[in-house]
Design a protein around this motif. Sequence first.
Motif, PDB file in Angstrom:
ATOM      1  N   THR A  22       0.965  -1.262   0.118  1.00  0.00           N
ATOM      2  CA  THR A  22       0.208   0.121   0.198  1.00  0.00           C
ATOM      3  C   THR A  22       0.866   0.836  -0.040  1.00  0.00           C
ATOM      4  O   THR A  22       0.174   2.180   1.375  1.00  0.00           O
ATOM      5  CB  THR A  22      -0.996  -0.075   0.879  1.00  0.00           C
ATOM      6  OG1 THR A  22      -0.223   0.077   2.047  1.00  0.00           O
ATOM      7  CG2 THR A  22      -2.450  -1.481   0.915  1.00  0.00           C
ATOM      8  N   PRO A  23       2.173   1.415  -0.845  1.00  0.00           N
ATOM      9  CA  PRO A  23       2.572   3.161  -1.256  1.00  0.00           C
ATOM     10  C   PRO A  23       1.414   4.157  -1.101  1.00  0.00           C
ATOM     11  O   PRO A  23       0.377   3.562  -1.604  1.00  0.00           O
ATOM     12  CB  PRO A  23       3.599   2.396  -2.079  1.00  0.00           C
ATOM     13  CG  PRO A  23       2.838   1.041  -3.102  1.00  0.00           C
ATOM     14  CD  PRO A  23       1.690   0.732  -2.650  1.00  0.00           C
ATOM     15  N   HIS A  24       1.857   4.639  -0.638  1.00  0.00           N
ATOM     16  CA  HIS A  24       0.943   6.222  -0.436  1.00  0.00           C
ATOM     17  C   HIS A  24       2.085   7.135  -2.206  1.00  0.00           C
ATOM     18  O   HIS A  24       3.121   7.044  -1.812  1.00  0.00           O
ATOM     19  CB  HIS A  24       1.767   7.022   0.655  1.00  0.00           C
ATOM     20  CG  HIS A  24       0.317   6.296   1.886  1.00  0.00           C
ATOM     21  ND1 HIS A  24      -0.345   7.023   2.561  1.00  0.00           N
ATOM     22  CD2 HIS A  24      -0.053   4.580   1.588  1.00  0.00           C
ATOM     23  CE1 HIS A  24      -1.423   6.438   3.264  1.00  0.00           C
ATOM     24  NE2 HIS A  24      -0.494   5.213   2.983  1.00  0.00           N
ATOM     25  N   VAL A  25       1.144   7.540  -2.655  1.00  0.00           N
ATOM     26  CA  VAL A  25       1.551   8.947  -3.186  1.00  0.00           C
ATOM     27  C   VAL A  25       1.157  10.227  -3.407  1.00  0.00           C
ATOM     28  O   VAL A  25      -0.042  10.228  -2.425  1.00  0.00           O
ATOM     29  CB  VAL A  25       1.528   8.476  -4.729  1.00  0.00           C
ATOM     30  CG1 VAL A  25       2.351   7.375  -5.578  1.00  0.00           C
ATOM     31  CG2 VAL A  25      -0.134   8.729  -5.202  1.00  0.00           C
ATOM     32  N   LEU A  26       1.749  11.020  -3.830  1.00  0.00           N
ATOM     33  CA  LEU A  26       1.190  12.268  -3.322  1.00  0.00           C
ATOM     34  C   LEU A  26       0.557  13.279  -4.647  1.00  0.00           C
ATOM     35  O   LEU A  26       1.867  13.724  -5.772  1.00  0.00           O
ATOM     36  CB  LEU A  26       2.378  13.804  -2.069  1.00  0.00           C
ATOM     37  CG  LEU A  26       2.388  14.590  -1.377  1.00  0.00           C
ATOM     38  CD1 LEU A  26       0.828  14.316  -0.770  1.00  0.00           C
ATOM     39  CD2 LEU A  26       3.170  15.517  -1.358  1.00  0.00           C
ATOM     40  N   ILE A  27      -0.380  13.459  -4.654  1.00  0.00           N
ATOM     41  CA  ILE A  27      -0.139  14.390  -6.029  1.00  0.00           C
ATOM     42  C   ILE A  27      -0.149  15.821  -5.596  1.00  0.00           C
ATOM     43  O   ILE A  27      -1.135  16.655  -4.841  1.00  0.00           O
ATOM     44  CB  ILE A  27      -1.866  14.244  -6.821  1.00  0.00           C
ATOM     45  CG1 ILE A  27      -1.950  12.649  -6.768  1.00  0.00           C
ATOM     46  CG2 ILE A  27      -2.157  15.105  -7.685  1.00  0.00           C
ATOM     47  CD1 ILE A  27      -3.447  12.452  -7.125  1.00  0.00           C
ATOM     48  N   GLN A  28       1.150  16.986  -5.977  1.00  0.00           N
ATOM     49  CA  GLN A  28       0.785  18.019  -5.742  1.00  0.00           C
ATOM     50  C   GLN A  28       0.459  19.323  -6.846  1.00  0.00           C
ATOM     51  O   GLN A  28       0.745  18.713  -7.808  1.00  0.00           O
ATOM     52  CB  GLN A  28       2.586  18.043  -5.549  1.00  0.00           C
ATOM     53  CG  GLN A  28       2.884  17.056  -4.890  1.00  0.00           C
ATOM     54  CD  GLN A  28       4.854  17.310  -4.972  1.00  0.00           C
ATOM     55  OE1 GLN A  28       5.496  17.590  -5.819  1.00  0.00           O
ATOM     56  NE2 GLN A  28       5.436  17.239  -3.955  1.00  0.00           N
ATOM     57  N   THR A  29      -0.930  19.262  -6.300  1.00  0.00           N
ATOM     58  CA  THR A  29      -2.064  20.193  -7.442  1.00  0.00           C
ATOM     59  C   THR A  29      -1.450  22.301  -6.907  1.00  0.00           C
ATOM     60  O   THR A  29      -0.766  21.746  -5.571  1.00  0.00           O
ATOM     61  CB  THR A  29      -2.945  20.087  -6.979  1.00  0.00           C
ATOM     62  OG1 THR A  29      -3.534  20.831  -6.606  1.00  0.00           O
ATOM     63  CG2 THR A  29      -3.203  18.713  -7.376  1.00  0.00           C
ATOM     64  N   SER A  30      -1.689  22.844  -7.150  1.00  0.00           N
ATOM     65  CA  SER A  30      -2.159  24.463  -7.359  1.00  0.00           C
ATOM     66  C   SER A  30      -2.758  24.577  -6.173  1.00  0.00           C
ATOM     67  O   SER A  30      -2.577  25.542  -5.680  1.00  0.00           O
ATOM     68  CB  SER A  30      -2.090  25.045  -8.327  1.00  0.00           C
ATOM     69  OG  SER A  30      -3.229  24.986  -8.997  1.00  0.00           O
ATOM     70  N   ALA A  31      -3.723  23.510  -5.558  1.00  0.00           N
ATOM     71  CA  ALA A  31      -5.272  23.660  -4.567  1.00  0.00           C
ATOM     72  C   ALA A  31      -4.607  23.472  -3.759  1.00  0.00           C
ATOM     73  O   ALA A  31      -5.631  23.374  -2.601  1.00  0.00           O
ATOM     74  CB  ALA A  31      -5.742  23.380  -5.867  1.00  0.00           C
ATOM     75  N   GLY A  32      -3.637  22.934  -3.735  1.00  0.00           N
ATOM     76  CA  GLY A  32      -2.999  22.090  -2.377  1.00  0.00           C
ATOM     77  C   GLY A  32      -2.525  20.447  -2.689  1.00  0.00           C
ATOM     78  O   GLY A  32      -2.533  20.238  -3.668  1.00  0.00           O
ATOM     79  N   ASP A  33      -2.620  19.380  -1.966  1.00  0.00           N
ATOM     80  CA  ASP A  33      -1.976  18.052  -2.454  1.00  0.00           C
ATOM     81  C   ASP A  33      -2.490  17.047  -1.906  1.00  0.00           C
ATOM     82  O   ASP A  33      -3.562  17.433  -0.394  1.00  0.00           O
ATOM     83  CB  ASP A  33      -0.175  17.743  -1.157  1.00  0.00           C
ATOM     84  CG  ASP A  33       0.724  18.509  -1.478  1.00  0.00           C
ATOM     85  OD1 ASP A  33       1.015  19.120  -2.304  1.00  0.00           O
ATOM     86  OD2 ASP A  33       1.324  18.938  -0.460  1.00  0.00           O
TER      87      ASP A  33
END
Length: 193
Positions: A22-33
């Motif tokens: 169950t790895p985690h990824v971070l979607i880094q957006t201009s509105a927040g993560d």
Amino acid sequence: MKRYLLLIALLAACHSNSNPDTPHVLIQTSAGDIEVELYRRQAPKTAGAFLSYVDSGFYKNGSFYRVLNEDNQVTGAPISQLIQGGIWKTNHSKAISLPGVPHEATRETHILHKDGVISLARDKPGTGTTEFFICVGDQPGFDFGGENNPDGQGYAAFGKVVKGMDVVRTLYARPESNQAFTQQIRIYNIVRE
């Protein structure tokens, strides 16, 4: 001092996800993560392909570009609620150059399209690549046998948002026209957590 360093190391270990299933990824957006947990054991092909795109840096300068809500769909058709993103609008040539991921239906994975679930966007089964969507609310029509896809195979869900659903809902509420955000939401990158 040694105790202090040991305490810091233990706290860091508690906050990181060390489970390879169950790895985690971070979607880094201009509105927040948006932090997403992936289910490699249940959806190995889909989650594995997504992680390979993350590790290859494909999502750098991607975007969320599509939204489906109660107001922008054909009356009488099954209503869907989601935000969709990837590199379709920012690196189209890369998105179409990749081979499709073999379809993993919810009948096999048992990952249902509940609020916050991430799934692979596709045309026909086995054609999905870099494009993904996040469910806003439960979307049973996307599951195997559901009414939102004419072939009845549903979509390949492969993880779930564990932090940042407030960001997802903020994006969902952004202005749109004909299912496209009037201004795409920038994805700076998607990285392993």
